[in-house]
Structure formats: structure tokens, C-alpha cells
Design an enzyme around this catalytic site. Structure first.
Site, PDB file in Angstrom:
ATOM      1  N   ARG A 188       0.804  -1.215   0.000  1.00 16.57           N
ATOM      2  CA  ARG A 188       0.000   0.000   0.000  1.00 16.57           C
ATOM      3  C   ARG A 188       0.850   1.285   0.000  1.00 16.57           C
ATOM      4  NH1 ARG A 188      -5.364   0.190   2.561  1.00 16.57           N
ATOM      5  NH2 ARG A 188      -4.976  -2.039   2.505  1.00 16.57           N
TER       6      ARG A 188
ATOM      7  N   LYS B 213      12.379 -27.282   6.586  1.00 19.94           N
ATOM      8  CA  LYS B 213      13.562 -27.540   7.417  1.00 19.94           C
ATOM      9  C   LYS B 213      14.207 -28.846   6.980  1.00 19.94           C
ATOM     10  CE  LYS B 213      11.508 -25.276  11.492  1.00 19.94           C
ATOM     11  NZ  LYS B 213      12.331 -24.197  12.007  1.00 19.94           N
TER      12      LYS B 213
ATOM     13  N   GLU C 157       8.899 -23.856  22.890  1.00 21.80           N
ATOM     14  CA  GLU C 157       9.560 -22.563  22.638  1.00 21.80           C
ATOM     15  C   GLU C 157       9.778 -21.866  23.964  1.00 21.80           C
ATOM     16  OE1 GLU C 157       8.177 -20.444  18.906  1.00 21.80           O
ATOM     17  OE2 GLU C 157       6.378 -21.487  19.549  1.00 21.80           O
TER      18      GLU C 157
ATOM     19  N   HIS D 141       2.355 -27.391  12.120  1.00 18.43           N
ATOM     20  CA  HIS D 141       3.695 -27.954  12.333  1.00 18.43           C
ATOM     21  C   HIS D 141       3.644 -29.318  13.040  1.00 18.43           C
ATOM     22  CE1 HIS D 141       4.526 -23.966  11.164  1.00 18.43           C
ATOM     23  NE2 HIS D 141       4.665 -23.411  12.344  1.00 18.43           N
TER      24      HIS D 141
ATOM     25  N   LYS E 158       4.456 -22.129  24.532  1.00 17.02           N
ATOM     26  CA  LYS E 158       5.321 -20.945  24.637  1.00 17.02           C
ATOM     27  C   LYS E 158       5.864 -20.888  26.054  1.00 17.02           C
ATOM     28  CE  LYS E 158       4.075 -18.991  20.607  1.00 17.02           C
ATOM     29  NZ  LYS E 158       5.013 -18.969  19.475  1.00 17.02           N
TER      30      LYS E 158
HETATM   31  C1  BG6 Z   1       5.076 -20.115  13.519  1.00 20.92           C
HETATM   32  C2  BG6 Z   1       4.184 -19.733  14.660  1.00 20.92           C
HETATM   33  O1  BG6 Z   1       4.346 -20.744  12.514  1.00 20.92           O
HETATM   34  O2  BG6 Z   1       6.077 -20.997  13.979  1.00 20.92           O
HETATM   35  C3  BG6 Z   1       4.996 -19.106  15.774  1.00 20.92           C
HETATM   36  O3  BG6 Z   1       3.216 -18.815  14.190  1.00 20.92           O
HETATM   37  C4  BG6 Z   1       6.115 -20.018  16.188  1.00 20.92           C
HETATM   38  O4  BG6 Z   1       4.179 -18.815  16.891  1.00 20.92           O
HETATM   39  C5  BG6 Z   1       6.919 -20.430  14.965  1.00 20.92           C
HETATM   40  O5  BG6 Z   1       6.941 -19.304  17.093  1.00 20.92           O
HETATM   41  C6  BG6 Z   1       7.946 -21.467  15.329  1.00 20.92           C
HETATM   42  O6  BG6 Z   1       8.797 -21.650  14.219  1.00 20.92           O
HETATM   43  P1  BG6 Z   1      10.307 -22.072  14.409  1.00 20.92           P
HETATM   44  O7  BG6 Z   1      10.801 -22.299  13.034  1.00 20.92           O
HETATM   45  O8  BG6 Z   1      10.982 -20.945  15.134  1.00 20.92           O
HETATM   46  O9  BG6 Z   1      10.254 -23.305  15.248  1.00 20.92           O
END
Ligand code: BG6
Length: 525
Positions: free
Chosen positions: A69, A212, A246, A271, A365
């Protein structure tokens, strides 16, 4: 992931210079990034394109056009992308010559997603040679936009004649970032809308985990070795754990998105279920996109939970703890938010290979470490012939027999680990558990590419293996949507229920009830 039929060289010297898979004859393409001023473009897409350009994976004519935009010049956009590359490119320091060469590929065209005439202007920009500059006719439209725009942008692309008919030359492909839908119904609706403008062969739905190397290695390890596949089944495997942990929480502007999303939608639907598919799927008859994706769909079809209630799943939200403040105190998060930052479940794959084997899945998280791994836990030998000794430091004790484990370490410390029992040196026949470790960093001199690099190459190659098919997406949502509805309808009573920096709510331990195992909670590399 088409694999040449012949083994061309026997590479046993991994220190030899090795440039994998020359793409030639390499198609050139114009990569148009919609949402070019956003975070995804500057953190991931453009740095990945730069790496590909630097390493010689892009045809010389390949061009990158930012579309967004904000009104700005190509020069202004180039300066922003240069800063983004300096900050986020994988290979540091940046060679100025590589950067200058890449920036010459970069252009900018202002465009409002909802304004059809802007797409006509974009087409004129692409099709009108100017000052000796022409754009390759093959087109990749990369939608680094909010999902709300997916359908609109695709429709406008088609109306402006920016998409070609499928199956011919030149070609056009459209890349969609996740999230793809927020439940079964919305994913189905989106698939329907896109199918009015594009053939499935033109659609690349990104799940960056598939890009990956260590995720692709799941197939390499399982089907490239004769040793393990015969024991990957219900006779030998006790259970499988998939962990996407994470340590980061929800920081900055991301809160607004995350609070509407939660862990189940954000990480499990894509994932985690993709990892599950790859560790559980049958070998395909050939290593082709259709065949591999069809096998993954079969896993998702066979996915089920034990009971009709939802006791097979546990949700959590982090409170204040050693890693920092509570989720509800993060920026842009509602003070009474019931969004889950942790989800765990025990599921089964009801097919001949896996019937009765529990798969324990979890993501969270603000867990103690960043760690994605799959642990295949094998059954113990039927009789305990030997004494087993477990030692912590210098103190050794007799212990129960330990199961063998294969641990696929997706990240960090990428590799494969195996827990084995060996004889402990000495005068007794005592067994001791050891870990045999293969790490990518030790075996290969080259760094692992970023997932986006591989995925962008595959878009240009036209290889859809590492992109999710519409049926996979819908099957995954079909499995999770009843749970999402239930969690949405019944607010949690105990949030926050785990401390930032812990391994999640204690309720997740009860997913092992009746199994005799436990989550593999370790900080070991
Ligand atoms: C993303 C999520 O798809 O994957 C995030 O939206 C997450 O919340 C991330 O942190 C994790 O990806 P990676 O590659 O850092 O494990």
C-alpha cells in the site's frame, strides 16, 4: 522432492566442496511479494531470496517486485531491503558485491489489495520494458499478507490477467502463508474460493516446518535406511512423543494475532501434525509430491482420540515465572484472556501399522528451552536378563530396564540421537544407558539452509512436495475443529496454569495414565 534415479557420485568426504542439486535449466521468474512492507518480507522472504541469489540458485534474470500500500520508490524499497538483509540474512557478514547484485533485482510497485486498477497498473509495469529492463514472464505471487486478503488478492490477480492457465509456459504460482483458515469451515471456504482462480498445481501453501532439512530428514532416515523401518510399528514401538517447545513468549505486536489464535491453531494444526505425518506415514511408491502428500493424508484420515469427551487434550496458559511475566500481562493481550499458549494431546493412528500406539503431542510458549524433537520410544526387551545401572555423577544405582529411544532433533542441535543399553566396564554384567549422537554440525561443513530458502527454490522449481495439499489442510482442521469448538465453549477454570519457564501444566502428565511413560523433559543438547 523428485530424486534422480541414479546415484551419480559416492561422496564420502563431507569436507569436499559440495553444491547440492544444481537446478538447471533454471527457470527465471518474477517474484511479486504482496505485503512487501511487512515483517515476514523483511525477516524471512527477502533474506531467503538474497541467500539464494548469493549462492547462485536464482537465474540471472530473476526479479523481485515488492507490492504494498505505501507509496515509495524502488530506491527507497531497495534501501529498506538492504537493511533487512543486513539484519536477518543467514550468512554474515554480507559481501557488499552480493548485496549490490541482489538489490539490482529488486523493484517496487505501490498497490492497494482491494483496488483492481492497481493490479492492471502492476501488469503494465511488468509487461512494459523500460530502460532496457524486462521482467521474466514466469510469475510467483507471494502473499505475505494477512489471510483475510488471500482470496481478494488472488481474485484481483486473475481479473487483471496476471495469472496464466495451469500446465503451460509461462507459468504462474501463488504462495500462501499460514494460517490457512481458522477451522474446518473457513479452510474449506478458502480452498473453494482459490480453486475458482487457480488449479491445485498452482497453489503453494506454506508450512515452513516442511522446509527444514531436519524435517525432510525424517523421510530420509526412515526410508533411506533398511535398519529402522521394519521396527517402526505397533509391534516394537511403545509410544511416540512430538514436542515443539519454545522459550519465547508473545512479544510486541504479535499479541493481537496470537490472542485470537492460540497454540492449537498456531502450531498444532500445522507444524505438529505435519511432523506426526512424516514420522508415521507409509513409504510412498515413488518420491513424488502427489505420492508423499497422499500418504500424509492417509495418516490424517486415520487420526483419532480415545474418548468422545475431550480428556485426551490439555490446554495451558503461562503465568509469571522464571522466564518472565504472565501471558495476560504481555502487550496487546486481554487481561482476562483465555487463549491457550500450551496444548498437549494423546492421539492414535488407527491403521495396520500403528493401531494402539499412543502419539503424545505438545507445544507451548515459555517452556524452559527451545526444542523441537520427536522421540520414538521402543518397547522394552521381553525379559530382564541383566542388571541395569543408572548413574548420576559418581552415584550408581540398580534401576529398571530403560527403553531404547530414537530422538529426531529437529532444532536446535539438529541431528538424530539414539539411547542404547551397553555393558558397563567392570567385573559384573551390568547394563548402562548411553546416547549415540549424530549432529548435522559435526557431519556436514555447510550450514543448514533456512526453511524459506528451500521453499522458495521449490516454488520456482514447481515441486509441491513440501507444500500442504488442500486435503491435508482440511483433514487436519477436521480432526481439531471439535476440540477447538469445545475449548471455545467451555472456558478454562485454572488459567494461568503453568509458570513461564516450566514444562507446562501438570495436567499434561495425566496423558500418560495407563502407559507407564512420561514426557521427555530435558535441557540436554
Ligand atoms: C510459527 C508460529 O508458525 O512458527 C509461531 O506462528 C512459532 O508462533 C513459529 O513461534 C515457530 O517456528 P520455528 O521455526 O521458530 O520453530
Amino acid at each position: 522432492m523428485t530424486v534422480p534415479g541414479d546415484i551419480l557420485v559416492d561422496v564420502d568426504d563431507t569436507s569436499a566442496p559440495f553444491r547440492d542439486g544444481p537446478l538447471g535449466p533454471e527457470p527465471s521468474a518474477t517474484v511479486i511479494i504482496f505485503g512487501a512492507t511487512g515483517d515476514l518480507t523483511s525477516r524471512k522472504v527477502v533474506p531467503a531470496l538474497f541467500e539464494l541469489s548469493r549462492a547462485g540458485y536464482l537465474a540471472p534474470e530473476t526479479a523481485v517486485v515488492g507490492a504494498a500500500r505505501r507509496v515509495k520508490s524502488t530506491e527507497g524499497f531497495r534501501a529498506e531491503m538492504a537493511a533487512a538483509i543486513r539484519a536477518h540474512a543467514r550468512t554474515q557478514p554480507i559481501a557488499e558485491a552480493d548485496l549490490a547484485l541482489f538489490l539490482r533485482r529488486v523493484h517496487y510497485q505501490p498497490l492497494e489489495f482491494e483496488v483492481p486498477s492497481d493490479y492492471t497498473a502492476l501488469r503494465e509495469f511488468l509487461e512494459t520494458p523500460s530502460r532496457g529492463r524486462t521482467f521474466p514472464r514466469n510469475r510467483v505471487a507471494y502473499l505475505a499478507t494477512a489471510p483475510a486478503f488471500f482470496s481478494m488478492v488472488t481474485h484481483n490477480l486473475r481479473e487483471a490477467g496476471l495469472l496464466y492457465e495451469p500446465g503451460g509456459e509461462p507459468w504462474s504460482r501463488v504462495v500462501f502463508e499460514k494460517p490457512f483458515g481458522h477451522d474446518l469451515q473457513s479452510a474449506q471456504a478458502l480452498n473453494r474460493q482459490l480453486s475458482q482462480c487457480l488449479a491445485e498445481s498452482q497453489i503453494c501453501r506454506i508450512d515452513h516446518y516442511l522446509g527444514k532439512d531436519t524435517v525432510q530428514n525424517l523421510l530420509a532416515f526412515r526410508f533411506g535406511n533398511g535398519l529402522f523401518e521394519p521396527i517402526f510399528n505397533r509391534r516394537y514401538v511403545d509410544h511416540v512423543q512430538v514436542t515443539v517447545a519454545e522459550d519465547q513468549g508473545i512479544e510486541g505486536a504479535r499479541g493481537a494475532f496470537y490472542d485470537q489464535t492460540g497454540a492449537l491453531r498456531d502450531v498444532v494444526q500445522n507444524h505438529v501434525l505435519q511432523l506426526l505425518c512424516l514420522v508415521a506415514m507409509e513409504p510412498p511408491s515413488v518420491c513424488g509430491a502427489e505420492e508423499i502428500r497422499a500418504e500424509k493424508v492417509k495418516v490424517l484420515q486415520a487420526l483419532c482420540a480415545e474418548d468422545a469427551g475431550f480428556g485426551w487434550a490439555v490446554r495451558g496458559q503461562y503465568g509469571e515465572g522464571p522466564l518472565g511475566r504472565a501471558y495476560r500481562d504481555e502487550d496487546r493481550i486481554a487481561a482476562n484472556s483465555n487463549t491457550e499458549t500450551y496444548a498437549a494431546m494423546r492421539v492414535y493412528i488407527e491403521n495396520w501399522r500403528w493401531a494402539g500406539v499412543p502419539f503424545l503431542l505438545r507445544t507451548g510458549k515459555r517452556m524452559p528451552v527451545r526444542r523441537t524433537e520427536i522421540v520414538v520410544v521402543f518397547r522394552r526387551p521381553p525379559t530382564q536378563l541383566f542388571r541395569t545401572v543408572r548413574c548420576v555423577g559418581d552415584v550408581c544405582r540398580l534401576a529398571a530396564m530403560e527403553p531404547n529411544l530414537i530422538i529426531f532433533r529437529i532444532q536446535p542441535d539438529e541431528g538424530v540421537l539414539m539411547d542404547l543399553m551397553v555393558k558397563r566396564p567392570g567385573m559384573n554384567m551390568d547394563l548402562h544407558r548411553v546416547t549415540s549422537r549424530f549432529y548435522y554440525r559435526d557431519a556436514f561443513p555447510q550450514a543448514l539452509p533456512d526453511a524459506y530458502e528451500r521453499l522458495l527454490v521449490d516454488v520456482i522449481r514447481g515441486d509441491q512436495t513440501l507444500f500442504t495439499h488442500s486435503t491435508e489442510i482440511e483433514r487436519a482442521w477436521a480432526f481439531l475443529t471439535p476440540l477447538l469448538d469445545y475449548w471455545g465453549a467451555v472456558p478454562p477454570r485454572d488459567f494461568p496454569n503453568y509458570a513461564a519457564g516450566s514444562w507446562g501444566p501438570s495436567a499434561a502428565d495425566r496423558l500418560f495414565d495407563g502407559l507407564g511413560g512420561h514426557w521427555r523433559n530435558t535441557r540436554e543438547p
